[in-house]
Design a protein around this motif. Sequence first.
Motif, PDB file in Angstrom:
ATOM      1  N   GLU A 132       0.747  -1.116  -0.011  1.00  0.00           N
ATOM      2  CA  GLU A 132      -0.091   0.040   0.083  1.00  0.00           C
ATOM      3  C   GLU A 132       0.748   1.325   0.094  1.00  0.00           C
ATOM      4  OE1 GLU A 132      -2.101  -3.295   0.921  1.00  0.00           O
ATOM      5  OE2 GLU A 132      -0.633  -2.591   1.947  1.00  0.00           O
ATOM      6  N   ARG A 133       2.145   0.975   0.267  1.00  0.00           N
ATOM      7  CA  ARG A 133       2.946   2.263   0.127  1.00  0.00           C
ATOM      8  C   ARG A 133       4.036   2.146  -0.807  1.00  0.00           C
ATOM      9  NH1 ARG A 133       6.097   3.092   4.330  1.00  0.00           N
ATOM     10  NH2 ARG A 133       5.353   1.459   5.916  1.00  0.00           N
ATOM     11  N   ILE A 134       3.933   1.475  -1.609  1.00  0.00           N
ATOM     12  CA  ILE A 134       4.774   1.133  -2.862  1.00  0.00           C
ATOM     13  C   ILE A 134       4.178   1.236  -4.146  1.00  0.00           C
ATOM     14  CG2 ILE A 134       6.348  -0.278  -4.183  1.00  0.00           C
ATOM     15  CD1 ILE A 134       6.806  -1.967  -1.582  1.00  0.00           C
ATOM     16  N   ALA A 135       4.494   2.284  -5.071  1.00  0.00           N
ATOM     17  CA  ALA A 135       3.942   2.342  -6.314  1.00  0.00           C
ATOM     18  C   ALA A 135       4.762   2.597  -7.431  1.00  0.00           C
ATOM     19  CB  ALA A 135       3.428   4.254  -6.144  1.00  0.00           C
ATOM     20  N   ASP A 160      -3.206   1.223  -2.977  1.00  0.00           N
ATOM     21  CA  ASP A 160      -4.064   2.202  -2.032  1.00  0.00           C
ATOM     22  C   ASP A 160      -4.101   3.655  -2.743  1.00  0.00           C
ATOM     23  OD1 ASP A 160      -4.745   2.999   0.846  1.00  0.00           O
ATOM     24  OD2 ASP A 160      -3.559   4.785   0.070  1.00  0.00           O
ATOM     25  N   GLU A 161      -5.280   3.954  -2.991  1.00  0.00           N
ATOM     26  CA  GLU A 161      -5.714   4.940  -4.010  1.00  0.00           C
ATOM     27  C   GLU A 161      -5.339   6.260  -3.328  1.00  0.00           C
ATOM     28  OE1 GLU A 161      -9.709   4.587  -4.934  1.00  0.00           O
ATOM     29  OE2 GLU A 161      -9.845   3.006  -6.237  1.00  0.00           O
ATOM     30  N   SER A 162      -5.459   6.524  -2.086  1.00  0.00           N
ATOM     31  CA  SER A 162      -4.925   7.851  -1.426  1.00  0.00           C
ATOM     32  C   SER A 162      -3.566   7.932  -1.574  1.00  0.00           C
ATOM     33  CB  SER A 162      -5.304   7.756  -0.029  1.00  0.00           C
ATOM     34  OG  SER A 162      -4.557   6.653   0.752  1.00  0.00           O
ATOM     35  N   THR A 163      -2.742   6.826  -1.430  1.00  0.00           N
ATOM     36  CA  THR A 163      -1.301   7.044  -1.631  1.00  0.00           C
ATOM     37  C   THR A 163      -0.957   7.577  -3.228  1.00  0.00           C
ATOM     38  OG1 THR A 163      -0.835   5.346  -0.168  1.00  0.00           O
ATOM     39  CG2 THR A 163       1.095   5.726  -1.854  1.00  0.00           C
ATOM     40  N   ALA A 164      -1.846   6.820  -4.162  1.00  0.00           N
ATOM     41  CA  ALA A 164      -1.469   7.355  -5.485  1.00  0.00           C
ATOM     42  C   ALA A 164      -1.793   8.650  -5.712  1.00  0.00           C
ATOM     43  CB  ALA A 164      -2.389   6.415  -6.231  1.00  0.00           C
ATOM     44  N   ALA A 165      -2.906   9.318  -5.051  1.00  0.00           N
ATOM     45  CA  ALA A 165      -3.662  10.401  -5.167  1.00  0.00           C
ATOM     46  C   ALA A 165      -2.509  11.598  -4.512  1.00  0.00           C
ATOM     47  CB  ALA A 165      -4.851  10.772  -4.360  1.00  0.00           C
ATOM     48  N   ASP A 183      -3.701  -0.765 -10.828  1.00  0.00           N
ATOM     49  CA  ASP A 183      -3.251  -2.141 -11.365  1.00  0.00           C
ATOM     50  C   ASP A 183      -1.898  -2.076 -11.618  1.00  0.00           C
ATOM     51  OD1 ASP A 183      -3.147  -4.359 -12.750  1.00  0.00           O
ATOM     52  OD2 ASP A 183      -3.475  -3.608 -14.730  1.00  0.00           O
ATOM     53  N   VAL A 184      -1.016  -2.297 -10.594  1.00  0.00           N
ATOM     54  CA  VAL A 184       0.541  -2.235 -10.346  1.00  0.00           C
ATOM     55  C   VAL A 184       0.847  -3.221 -11.222  1.00  0.00           C
ATOM     56  CG1 VAL A 184       2.465  -2.402  -8.944  1.00  0.00           C
ATOM     57  CG2 VAL A 184       0.328  -1.519  -8.113  1.00  0.00           C
ATOM     58  N   ALA A 185       0.603  -4.394 -11.255  1.00  0.00           N
ATOM     59  CA  ALA A 185       1.107  -5.534 -12.220  1.00  0.00           C
ATOM     60  C   ALA A 185       1.007  -5.173 -13.661  1.00  0.00           C
ATOM     61  CB  ALA A 185       0.461  -6.826 -11.825  1.00  0.00           C
ATOM     62  N   GLY A 186      -0.265  -4.629 -13.972  1.00  0.00           N
ATOM     63  CA  GLY A 186      -0.269  -4.407 -15.444  1.00  0.00           C
ATOM     64  C   GLY A 186       0.609  -3.127 -15.847  1.00  0.00           C
ATOM     65  N   CYS A 187       0.704  -2.102 -15.063  1.00  0.00           N
ATOM     66  CA  CYS A 187       1.505  -1.229 -15.505  1.00  0.00           C
ATOM     67  C   CYS A 187       3.026  -1.614 -15.463  1.00  0.00           C
ATOM     68  CB  CYS A 187       1.602  -0.051 -14.775  1.00  0.00           C
ATOM     69  SG  CYS A 187      -0.090   0.952 -14.516  1.00  0.00           S
ATOM     70  N   GLU A 188       3.372  -2.326 -14.387  1.00  0.00           N
ATOM     71  CA  GLU A 188       4.890  -2.940 -14.641  1.00  0.00           C
ATOM     72  C   GLU A 188       5.341  -3.806 -15.750  1.00  0.00           C
ATOM     73  OE1 GLU A 188       7.172  -2.937 -10.737  1.00  0.00           O
ATOM     74  OE2 GLU A 188       5.274  -4.003 -10.093  1.00  0.00           O
ATOM     75  N   LEU A 189       4.234  -4.611 -16.138  1.00  0.00           N
ATOM     76  CA  LEU A 189       4.411  -5.320 -17.461  1.00  0.00           C
ATOM     77  C   LEU A 189       4.312  -4.757 -18.558  1.00  0.00           C
ATOM     78  CD1 LEU A 189       2.302  -8.506 -16.197  1.00  0.00           C
ATOM     79  CD2 LEU A 189       4.627  -8.286 -16.202  1.00  0.00           C
TER      80      LEU A 189
END
Length: 338
Positions: A132-135, A160-165, A183-189
């Motif tokens: 939740e604290r890794i983006a 965590d949407e608030s962390t992204a915001a 979608d962390v996995a999708g963005c990284e892939l």
Amino acid sequence: MFWMVRVAVLSAGSWGTTMAKVFADAGSDVMIHARRPEVADAINQRHENPAYLPDVTLPGGLRATTSAAEALKGAAQVVLSIPSQTLRTNLTAWAPHIGADAVVVSLMKGIETHSGQRMTQVIHEVTGIPAERIAILSGPNLAREVAAQQPAAAVIACPDESTAAALQQACHTHYFRPYTGTDVAGCELGGAVKNVIALAVGLATGLGLGDNARALLITRGLAETARLGAAMGADPLTFSGLAGAGDLIATCASPLSRNRTFGEHLGRGLTVEDATVTTKQTAEGVKSCGAVLDLAGAHGVEMPITEVVSAVIAGTVSVPDAAEALMSRAPKPERYGV
């Protein structure tokens, strides 16, 4: 009410320096870590980084240090922009200096070769920081264009949407527009595989092939990426967005792309070793292509472009034979494996 966020950016390559500039232009208090004293001195004294971003003036408030501990002291947001294959070693040394409540942002677009892990997974494993604290920040972002304040956008993905915001607010400027997602996995892939496809486009360009061939590779490369993403639980819509098609198009189309440039060198007859020296900066697809192919094998996904690129890099398929290897495959429906 806005308050100044303390940001540490590790390290001072072209993309790290560019994002340090973006965060500083957005009003953050930014300290960048540079390995070489001359790079730190140039940033502090002349507000420039001629080694990586010649002719770009950096914000006067942007500071640099050769001490990772100094850069990380008090940082609420930690931005990592180093070669993917060096992350684990460097982060092991840096982790004790990362604040207990800090958010970590990955700018890296690669897959760790020996583990097959995405960069956010490596960060979690090494530091123990919760997901939740890794983006991840990813998109069609050529460093030189962003540094020149040409319009650009990216996706900041975090569970965590608030962390992204919060990260979105910290790096939103008049020229850099961040969107948010989960979608962390999708963005990284998307970021990792597009480098491999850009190598293929570079190979085609170096061989003198035309726009039809490049469009073929980009389109089918996106299909490969989406198939792998689906098998690994990513949101299919991610691959039609900034971190998917957007990043792929920019990396494959631009001569500013390291991976496309590396592929062009190979297509024109340079060896992998000579292309590495000529390209100068890290082309992540060269190291990650084998790891991406291993992921595909583990998930039962067919990725023919990635397979051919990996064989060219490994030296088991010659560059002239690469195009023939793809074009001689058995015909299939366009949407097979979806």
